[in-house]
Design a protein around this motif. Structure first.
Motif, PDB file in Angstrom:
ATOM      1  N   ARG A 190       9.923  -4.008   2.635  1.00 14.77           N
ATOM      2  CA  ARG A 190       8.910  -4.902   3.339  1.00 14.77           C
ATOM      3  C   ARG A 190       8.952  -4.457   4.646  1.00 14.77           C
ATOM      4  O   ARG A 190      10.212  -4.600   5.448  1.00 14.77           O
ATOM      5  CB  ARG A 190       8.996  -6.453   2.880  1.00 14.77           C
ATOM      6  N   ARG A 219       4.416  -4.219  -4.517  1.00 14.43           N
ATOM      7  CA  ARG A 219       3.011  -3.697  -4.507  1.00 14.43           C
ATOM      8  C   ARG A 219       3.241  -2.223  -3.776  1.00 14.43           C
ATOM      9  O   ARG A 219       2.424  -1.277  -4.227  1.00 14.43           O
ATOM     10  CB  ARG A 219       2.334  -4.386  -3.379  1.00 14.43           C
ATOM     11  N   ARG A 220       4.071  -1.943  -2.855  1.00 16.05           N
ATOM     12  CA  ARG A 220       4.693  -0.905  -2.429  1.00 16.05           C
ATOM     13  C   ARG A 220       4.996   0.139  -3.480  1.00 16.05           C
ATOM     14  O   ARG A 220       4.432   1.485  -3.604  1.00 16.05           O
ATOM     15  CB  ARG A 220       5.371  -0.834  -1.298  1.00 16.05           C
ATOM     16  N   GLY A 233      -3.172  -7.881  -0.702  1.00 18.79           N
ATOM     17  CA  GLY A 233      -2.509  -7.012   0.225  1.00 18.79           C
ATOM     18  C   GLY A 233      -2.755  -7.268   1.616  1.00 18.79           C
ATOM     19  O   GLY A 233      -2.676  -6.331   2.474  1.00 18.79           O
ATOM     20  N   PRO A 283      -2.351 -11.220  -3.307  1.00 17.39           N
ATOM     21  CA  PRO A 283      -2.543 -10.356  -4.380  1.00 17.39           C
ATOM     22  C   PRO A 283      -3.474  -9.118  -3.963  1.00 17.39           C
ATOM     23  O   PRO A 283      -3.796  -8.474  -4.494  1.00 17.39           O
ATOM     24  CB  PRO A 283      -3.292 -11.266  -5.354  1.00 17.39           C
ATOM     25  N   ARG A 338       4.311  -0.092  -6.896  1.00 19.58           N
ATOM     26  CA  ARG A 338       3.271   0.317  -7.631  1.00 19.58           C
ATOM     27  C   ARG A 338       2.184   1.135  -7.326  1.00 19.58           C
ATOM     28  O   ARG A 338       1.638   1.994  -7.853  1.00 19.58           O
ATOM     29  CB  ARG A 338       2.577  -1.116  -7.885  1.00 19.58           C
ATOM     30  N   ALA A 339       2.017   1.097  -5.626  1.00 23.70           N
ATOM     31  CA  ALA A 339       0.971   1.990  -5.134  1.00 23.70           C
ATOM     32  C   ALA A 339       1.425   3.559  -5.312  1.00 23.70           C
ATOM     33  O   ALA A 339       0.589   4.428  -5.380  1.00 23.70           O
ATOM     34  CB  ALA A 339       0.975   1.963  -3.831  1.00 23.70           C
TER      35      ALA A 339
END
Length: 330
Positions: free
Chosen positions: A162, A123-124, A283, A281, A126-127
């Motif tokens: 993470r 997620r990090r 966050g 999903p 993709r951000a």
């Protein structure tokens, strides 16, 4: 693939294959490449040939302890079994908890240890590339090369690791049969509870507002529960209807109660593996809830979860010198 990951992957395939060929284990749990970038999927190999599909990299984030007891139980239908499994520090601590809680017997698992250098939170990544499609991520020694239509950029691997890995104090397995890598010599993080201490400095009103803000986007999908090796009740309290412990709506009271009860369910048992946050999903940083309890258990009982299979869990036993005397009253 980085040279380090390539070395570990090659050694893992070889060692798992040898254990399967020799009959030391009946199956071996590892990871193989998924169908989308930055997603690895668990793989249960039953033959040396299947073990050749194992891959190791910084995206192996699903905690294999989550499904290990069910796998052992399923295979036990074929008689006495022993399952090989790859484990980092927190994963091995979850296996210790499962032994303490009689979910596993030590002789049923053969742990091949790998020192963790921190797992990446997709997620990090993709951000950093919001609005752009990522079609390929290649891991180097200290960087990730992220590619998509019309771009290819390099980012620091540590910048997208993470949060639980950043503050990890046990990167090496605490329980293992053999090590696949050298033990990590990473220095323990001195301020590993700094996020919690920052929250503790808030007033009660501020803490409540912070908590409400954290869980405001929760959609009650229960991905956090399903990814957690500690959540294995046959009927979860959120699914129970007689009695109904908590409402099933997205009302803030129901959502708050779910997260509070889930966190306290993990008190004294959570190893801060980060599986809950990685699976969420939306966050939500629900790891901070269990992290607070981890800090309190360490302060009150001087122990951390999953460090010794022969040690009773702090909230599952008591002593005559416990601070509270309610147990001694007639």
């Amino acid at each position: 693939m980085s040279q380090l990951n390539e070395t570990i992957t090659r050694a893992l395939r070889e060692r798992a294959g040898d254990l399967l060929a020799a009959g030391t284990v009946d199956a071996f749990v590892g990871f193989t490449t998924g169908t989308v970038p930055m997603v690895m999927r668990p793989l249960v190999a039953r033959t040396p040939e299947e073990a050749r599909q194992f891959v190791w990299n910084s995206f192996c984030v699903l905690n294999p302890a989550n499904f290990l007891p069910e796998l052992v139980q399923t295979l036990s239908g074929e008689g006495q079994v022993r399952v090989g499994v790859v484990a980092t520090g927190c994963w091995s601590r979850n296996m210790v908890v499962q032994i303490q809680e009689n979910r596993l017997r030590r002789e049923q698992i053969h742990i091949v240890g790998i020192a963790s250098r921190g797992m990446v939170l997709p997620r990090r990544v993709r951000a950093l590339f919001a609005g752009r499609e990522i079609t390929r991520v290649e891991e180097k020694e200290h960087e990730l090369v992220v590619s998509g239509p019309g771009f290819s950029e390099t980012v620091s691997r540590w910048s997208v690791v993470r949060d639980n890995c950043r503050t990890c104090s046990h990167p090496n397995p605490v329980l293992f049969d053999e090590m696949l890598t050298s033990h990590s010599t990473r220095n323990p993080v001195a301020d590993r509870f700094d996020q919690i201490e920052e929250i503790e400095r808030m007033t009660p009103e501020e803490r409540y507002q912070w908590f409400q803000g954290e869980v405001a986007t929760c959609i009650r999908c229960y991905a956090c529960r399903n990814a957690c090796p500690l959540c294995y009740c046959p009927t979860c309290f959120v699914d129970e209807s007689r009695p109904q412990w908590v409402g099933k709506s997205l009302d803030p009271v129901d959502v708050s109660l779910f997260h509070i009860l889930r966190a306290y369910h993990c008190a004294g048992r959570c190893t801060d593996c980060g599986a809950c946050e990685a699976a969420c999903p939306m966050g939500i940083r629900m790891r901070l809830f269990t992290r607070k309890l981890e800090k309190d258990v360490l302060a009150l009982f001087g122990t951390e979860a999953g460090m010794d299979p022969g040690q009773p869990q702090p909230l599952a036993t008591y002593g005559l010198d416990d601070p509270q005397d309610f147990m001694l009253r007639g």
